[in-house]
Design a protein around this motif. Structure first.
Motif, PDB file in Angstrom:
ATOM      1  N   ASP A  41      30.331  51.652  34.799  1.00 43.35           N
ATOM      2  CA  ASP A  41      31.069  51.653  36.056  1.00 43.35           C
ATOM      3  C   ASP A  41      30.674  50.456  36.921  1.00 43.35           C
ATOM      4  N   VAL A  42      29.380  50.197  37.002  1.00 39.57           N
ATOM      5  CA  VAL A  42      28.902  49.055  37.795  1.00 39.57           C
ATOM      6  C   VAL A  42      29.402  47.744  37.183  1.00 39.57           C
ATOM      7  N   LEU A  43      29.362  47.624  35.857  1.00 43.25           N
ATOM      8  CA  LEU A  43      29.880  46.418  35.199  1.00 43.25           C
ATOM      9  C   LEU A  43      31.370  46.222  35.484  1.00 43.25           C
ATOM     10  N   ARG A  44      32.141  47.311  35.461  1.00 44.65           N
ATOM     11  CA  ARG A  44      33.582  47.214  35.776  1.00 44.65           C
ATOM     12  C   ARG A  44      33.789  46.725  37.202  1.00 44.65           C
ATOM     13  N   VAL A  45      32.969  47.218  38.115  1.00 46.34           N
ATOM     14  CA  VAL A  45      33.080  46.797  39.522  1.00 46.34           C
ATOM     15  C   VAL A  45      32.787  45.307  39.641  1.00 46.34           C
ATOM     16  N   ILE A  46      31.727  44.845  39.020  1.00 45.77           N
ATOM     17  CA  ILE A  46      31.378  43.421  39.083  1.00 45.77           C
ATOM     18  C   ILE A  46      32.503  42.583  38.468  1.00 45.77           C
ATOM     19  N   HIS A  47      33.046  43.045  37.350  1.00 48.97           N
ATOM     20  CA  HIS A  47      34.147  42.340  36.693  1.00 48.97           C
ATOM     21  C   HIS A  47      35.384  42.288  37.603  1.00 48.97           C
ATOM     22  N   THR A  48      35.683  43.389  38.256  1.00 50.10           N
ATOM     23  CA  THR A  48      36.827  43.437  39.179  1.00 50.10           C
ATOM     24  C   THR A  48      36.621  42.494  40.356  1.00 50.10           C
ATOM     25  N   ILE A  49      35.423  42.506  40.910  1.00 55.16           N
ATOM     26  CA  ILE A  49      35.114  41.605  42.026  1.00 55.16           C
ATOM     27  C   ILE A  49      35.256  40.154  41.577  1.00 55.16           C
ATOM     28  N   LYS A  50      34.802  39.861  40.369  1.00 54.73           N
ATOM     29  CA  LYS A  50      34.909  38.495  39.829  1.00 54.73           C
ATOM     30  C   LYS A  50      36.378  38.061  39.775  1.00 54.73           C
ATOM     31  N   GLY A  51      37.203  38.876  39.206  1.00 54.42           N
ATOM     32  CA  GLY A  51      38.623  38.525  39.075  1.00 54.42           C
ATOM     33  C   GLY A  51      39.336  38.417  40.408  1.00 54.42           C
ATOM     34  N   ASN A  52      39.126  39.406  41.266  1.00 57.77           N
ATOM     35  CA  ASN A  52      39.813  39.406  42.564  1.00 57.77           C
ATOM     36  C   ASN A  52      39.345  38.266  43.460  1.00 57.77           C
ATOM     37  N   SER A  53      38.059  37.957  43.420  1.00 53.34           N
ATOM     38  CA  SER A  53      37.562  36.869  44.267  1.00 53.34           C
ATOM     39  C   SER A  53      38.114  35.525  43.785  1.00 53.34           C
ATOM     40  N   GLY A  54      38.226  35.356  42.486  1.00 55.96           N
ATOM     41  CA  GLY A  54      38.820  34.128  41.954  1.00 55.96           C
ATOM     42  C   GLY A  54      40.283  33.997  42.332  1.00 55.96           C
ATOM     43  N   THR A  55      40.981  35.121  42.352  1.00 53.44           N
ATOM     44  CA  THR A  55      42.408  35.115  42.682  1.00 53.44           C
ATOM     45  C   THR A  55      42.665  34.637  44.103  1.00 53.44           C
ATOM     46  N   ILE A  56      41.796  35.023  45.037  1.00 48.29           N
ATOM     47  CA  ILE A  56      42.049  34.624  46.427  1.00 48.29           C
ATOM     48  C   ILE A  56      41.276  33.369  46.828  1.00 48.29           C
ATOM     49  N   GLY A  57      40.556  32.778  45.868  1.00 49.51           N
ATOM     50  CA  GLY A  57      39.896  31.508  46.147  1.00 49.51           C
ATOM     51  C   GLY A  57      38.464  31.599  46.614  1.00 49.51           C
ATOM     52  N   TYR A  58      37.845  32.762  46.478  1.00 52.57           N
ATOM     53  CA  TYR A  58      36.424  32.903  46.815  1.00 52.57           C
ATOM     54  C   TYR A  58      35.613  32.536  45.562  1.00 52.57           C
ATOM     55  N   ASN A  59      35.586  31.259  45.274  1.00 54.85           N
ATOM     56  CA  ASN A  59      34.982  30.805  44.025  1.00 54.85           C
ATOM     57  C   ASN A  59      33.468  30.976  43.979  1.00 54.85           C
ATOM     58  N   ASP A  60      32.813  30.973  45.133  1.00 56.26           N
ATOM     59  CA  ASP A  60      31.372  31.205  45.134  1.00 56.26           C
ATOM     60  C   ASP A  60      31.057  32.633  44.697  1.00 56.26           C
ATOM     61  N   ILE A  61      31.850  33.573  45.197  1.00 55.49           N
ATOM     62  CA  ILE A  61      31.659  34.977  44.792  1.00 55.49           C
ATOM     63  C   ILE A  61      32.026  35.133  43.322  1.00 55.49           C
ATOM     64  N   ARG A  62      33.110  34.493  42.899  1.00 59.06           N
ATOM     65  CA  ARG A  62      33.525  34.570  41.491  1.00 59.06           C
ATOM     66  C   ARG A  62      32.412  34.053  40.584  1.00 59.06           C
TER      67      ARG A  62
END
Length: 156
Positions: A41-62
């Protein structure tokens, strides 16, 4: 509200919920008998955050999420080997994102490489030596020119 601002608001709300859910999964994780599901579950959350942050341009978070996800994948089929160090990295990641969302942190994520300080020192040392050589070269040429001028009076 502008479309991008709306996406950021949705991202912030979703990530806040995801982090809260993950923090609950991490509570007493090391003592838990159900590490596999909690870890996935935690890995899925990190993966989701990675994808969503990249989508909106938060490349540091990605980038941070990508680095953390890569580190944690070594535990994917060895969830029982997840240690306090791994949990601390996850919590630090969540703290960073929450601080970023709240506006407290505006500095980008930079992966700390312990060898960088030594590399930078070596580079600066080389630069200093090269600068000193150039200064000596310029000073010597300037002195030669002064001596030449003193020895050769101007033509009249």
């Amino acid at each position: 509200m502008e479309f991008h601002e709306e996406l950021i608001q949705i991202f912030n709300e979703e990530v806040t919920d995801l982090i809260e859910r993950s923090r609950n999964s991490l509570d007493n994780f090391l003592l838990s008998g159900n590490k596999i599901e909690k870890f996935k579950d935690v890995l899925r959350v990190i993966h989701t955050i990675k994808g969503n942050s990249g989508t909106i341009g938060y490349n540091d978070i990605r980038k941070y999420a990508h680095d953390l996800e890569t580190t944690l994948l070594e535990f994917k089929d060895n969830e029982n080997n997840v240690d306090k160090n791994a949990i601390d990295k996850i919590i630090k990641f969540f703290d960073y994102i929450e601080s970023f969302i709240s506006g407290e942190v505006v500095t980008p994520y930079i992966e700390q490489d312990p060898t960088l300080e030594k590399k930078y020192f070596e580079i600066f040392e080389k630069v200093d030596v090269n600068v000193e050589k150039k200064e000596i070269e310029i000073f010597s040429k300037s002195e030669e020119k002064q001596n030449h001028i003193a020895l050769c009076p101007p033509n009249k």
